[in-house]
Scaffold this motif. Structure first.
Motif, short mmCIF file in Angstrom:
data_model
loop_
_atom_site.label_atom_id
_atom_site.label_comp_id
_atom_site.label_asym_id
_atom_site.label_seq_id
_atom_site.Cartn_x
_atom_site.Cartn_y
_atom_site.Cartn_z
N ASN A 198 0.85 -1.19 0.00
CA ASN A 198 0.00 0.00 0.00
C ASN A 198 0.89 1.24 0.00
O ASN A 198 1.36 1.69 1.04
N PHE A 199 1.14 1.79 -1.19
CA PHE A 199 1.99 2.96 -1.33
C PHE A 199 1.16 4.23 -1.15
O PHE A 199 -0.02 4.28 -1.51
N LYS A 200 1.82 5.26 -0.62
CA LYS A 200 1.18 6.57 -0.53
C LYS A 200 0.98 7.12 -1.94
O LYS A 200 1.75 6.83 -2.85
N GLU A 201 -0.05 7.92 -2.08
CA GLU A 201 -0.33 8.48 -3.40
C GLU A 201 0.79 9.40 -3.89
O GLU A 201 0.94 9.61 -5.08
N THR A 202 1.59 9.91 -2.97
CA THR A 202 2.72 10.77 -3.35
C THR A 202 3.90 9.96 -3.86
O THR A 202 4.89 10.54 -4.32
N GLN A 203 3.84 8.63 -3.76
CA GLN A 203 4.93 7.77 -4.23
C GLN A 203 4.64 7.12 -5.57
O GLN A 203 5.47 6.39 -6.09
N LEU A 204 3.49 7.39 -6.14
CA LEU A 204 3.05 6.63 -7.32
C LEU A 204 3.53 7.20 -8.64
O LEU A 204 3.38 6.55 -9.67
N VAL B 188 -5.87 13.79 4.29
CA VAL B 188 -5.07 12.65 4.72
C VAL B 188 -4.50 11.99 3.48
O VAL B 188 -5.22 11.76 2.50
N VAL B 189 -3.21 11.72 3.49
CA VAL B 189 -2.58 11.07 2.35
C VAL B 189 -3.15 9.66 2.20
O VAL B 189 -3.12 8.86 3.13
N GLN B 190 -3.67 9.38 1.04
CA GLN B 190 -4.30 8.09 0.77
C GLN B 190 -3.27 7.08 0.28
O GLN B 190 -2.17 7.45 -0.16
N ARG B 191 -3.64 5.82 0.37
CA ARG B 191 -2.75 4.75 -0.08
C ARG B 191 -3.45 3.92 -1.15
O ARG B 191 -4.66 3.65 -1.03
N LEU B 192 -2.68 3.53 -2.14
CA LEU B 192 -3.21 2.71 -3.24
C LEU B 192 -2.57 1.34 -3.20
O LEU B 192 -1.35 1.22 -3.13
N PRO B 193 -3.36 0.27 -3.22
CA PRO B 193 -2.77 -1.07 -3.21
C PRO B 193 -2.08 -1.39 -4.54
O PRO B 193 -2.65 -1.19 -5.61
N VAL B 194 -0.84 -1.88 -4.44
CA VAL B 194 -0.05 -2.27 -5.61
C VAL B 194 0.28 -3.75 -5.47
O VAL B 194 0.79 -4.18 -4.44
N ARG B 195 -0.03 -4.51 -6.50
CA ARG B 195 0.20 -5.97 -6.47
C ARG B 195 1.60 -6.27 -6.96
O ARG B 195 1.98 -5.85 -8.06
N ILE B 196 2.34 -7.03 -6.14
CA ILE B 196 3.72 -7.41 -6.47
C ILE B 196 3.75 -8.92 -6.72
O ILE B 196 3.35 -9.70 -5.85
N ALA B 197 4.21 -9.30 -7.90
CA ALA B 197 4.35 -10.72 -8.23
C ALA B 197 5.72 -11.20 -7.82
O ALA B 197 6.73 -10.53 -8.08
N LEU B 198 5.79 -12.35 -7.16
CA LEU B 198 7.06 -12.91 -6.72
C LEU B 198 7.76 -13.60 -7.88
O LEU B 198 7.13 -14.29 -8.69
N SER B 199 9.09 -13.42 -7.94
CA SER B 199 9.87 -14.03 -9.01
C SER B 199 10.20 -15.48 -8.71
O SER B 199 10.36 -16.29 -9.61
N GLU B 200 10.34 -15.82 -7.44
CA GLU B 200 10.68 -17.19 -7.09
C GLU B 200 9.53 -17.81 -6.32
O GLU B 200 8.68 -17.12 -5.76
N ALA B 201 9.50 -19.14 -6.32
CA ALA B 201 8.45 -19.86 -5.61
C ALA B 201 8.71 -19.74 -4.12
O ALA B 201 9.72 -20.19 -3.61
#
Length: 381
Positions: free
Chosen positions: A284-290, A340-353
């Protein structure tokens, strides 16, 4: 008088000489005492250079770190995510067998528990009997259609005979050989034959309609038979779903309350299945980091439970901030508003099992390499 005045002074000098200590004799080769010299004053140039140089070095170092920084965006508001499936039965019944226990690893298709199949077997037998009866009815409708056609043909032939007889009578009357009264019986007989033909035609039409408008229809294509087939399929499905299997591979939990003999209703949640075959990180990144985050950027992941870092890539961005999916979204139109600074969910895919070690809900630190430092941004690269 002068002599007397001088004598006491001389006598005093003699007395002082006697009382003053005499220094020891100095040897010829004794070292001379060191002559004290004043310490030279320090130069102010070095002090000024030091006072000006240290701040300049700090400013230069800070500026260098600021210009070369800004490449990485990180957040500790990140968690391991795995798909969670609520296990429920599609049919109601009494539990007859439980095959799993809490935290058991299962594969897709493994039996979890079973419901007493006897009621569903009876329902399937009834549906099979209804199907057979529907097929017999369709065959009877085909026979009825044939009978109606034969009856229509016979009535049409009778009508032709009655019509010929009436025509002969009419000819005799026209010639004056027979009286007009002799036509009444022939006319009545002709009308009866015509009515019989009309009735036979209606019977043929009714038989055709009973066969769905197609007398040559296949038995299993008839609507009544199709309905019976659907009932059989439903009964077979209910019997099959009396045995509940795992929809995917994972870990079963919350099955401690499932016991043999327990009655469960269709659709009620019985257990949970965590799909360990599909693991991702939700950061969950801050909207200022996107601004610099993009799909495909490399990511370093440090899970709090383990020391070794893992790697992945940015897979997708959420459709809205987390507050938009809240049960009661914030209403900022009332005037009582605090930004209030909002957060946006970002999906991260794992490279390894990492399915074997990661558990859903674990906390993680996510660092995304944007590939652009502050200097690159200022230069427009």
């Amino acid at each position: 008088m002068n002599a007397r005045a001088t004598e006491p002074a001389a006598a005093g000098k003699i007395a002082d000489t006697k009382l003053r200590p005499v220094p020891p004799p100095v040897a010829a080769n004794a070292p001379k005492p060191a002559v004290e010299t004043a310490a030279p004053r320090k130069s102010g140039a070095g002090r000024i250079l030091l006072m000006a140089g240290v701040p300049l070095l700090l400013v230069a170092g800070g500026g260098w770190f600021w210009l070369t920084g800004g490449r990485y965006e990180e957040t500790d508001n990140a968690y391991v995510q795995q798909a969670k499936v609520s296990i429920s039965a599609d049919v109601s019944g009494r539990v007859s067998d439980v095959k799993v226990h809490d935290n058991q690893v299962v594969a897709a298709g493994d039996v979890l528990f079973a419901i007493d199949p006897q009621p569903f077997e009876i329902a399937l037998s009834q549906a099979d009997a209804a199907l057979a009866s529907a097929r017999v009815n369709v065959e009877q409708l085909k026979v009825s259609f044939g009978t109606a056609q034969a009856q229509l043909k016979a009535n049409e032939q009778t009508l032709a005979i009655r019509q010929a007889a009436y025509d002969r009578k009419q000819a005799l009357v026209d010639q004056g050989v027979s009286a007009d009264a002799s036509l009444d019986e022939s006319k009545l007989t002709l009308q009866q034959a015509q009515s019989a033909v009309d009735l036979a035609r209606q019977q043929v039409a009714a038989a055709t309609a009973a066969l769905a408008g197609d007398p040559a229809i296949a038995t299993d294509a008839h609507p009544a038979v199709l309905a019976a087939l659907a009932a059989v399929e439903q009964a077979q499905r209910n019997l099959t779903h009396a045995t509940v299997t795992a929809p995917a591979g994972g870990v079963v939990s919350n099955v401690s309350s499932l016991n043999v003999g327990q009655f469960i209703a269709a659709g009620s949640m019985i257990a949970s299945l965590v799909e360990t075959d599909n693991t991702w990180i939700q950061a969950n990144f801050k909207e200022t980091q996107l601004a610099e985050l993009k799909v495909g950027q490399p990511v370093e992941i440090k899970v709090d439970a383990y020391g070794a870092p893992m790697h992945g890539t940015v897979e997708s961005f959420g459709a809205a901030t987390g507050s938009e999916f809240a049960l009661i979204p914030a209403q900022n139109a009332t005037g009582n508003w605090v930004k209030v600074v909002q957060r946006l969910p970002v999906r991260i895919a794992l490279s390894e099992a990492a399915d074997a070690v990661l558990k859903t809900g674990m906390s993680a630190m996510v660092t995304v390499d944007t590939g652009r430092s502050t200097l690159d941004k200022l230069a427009g690269n």
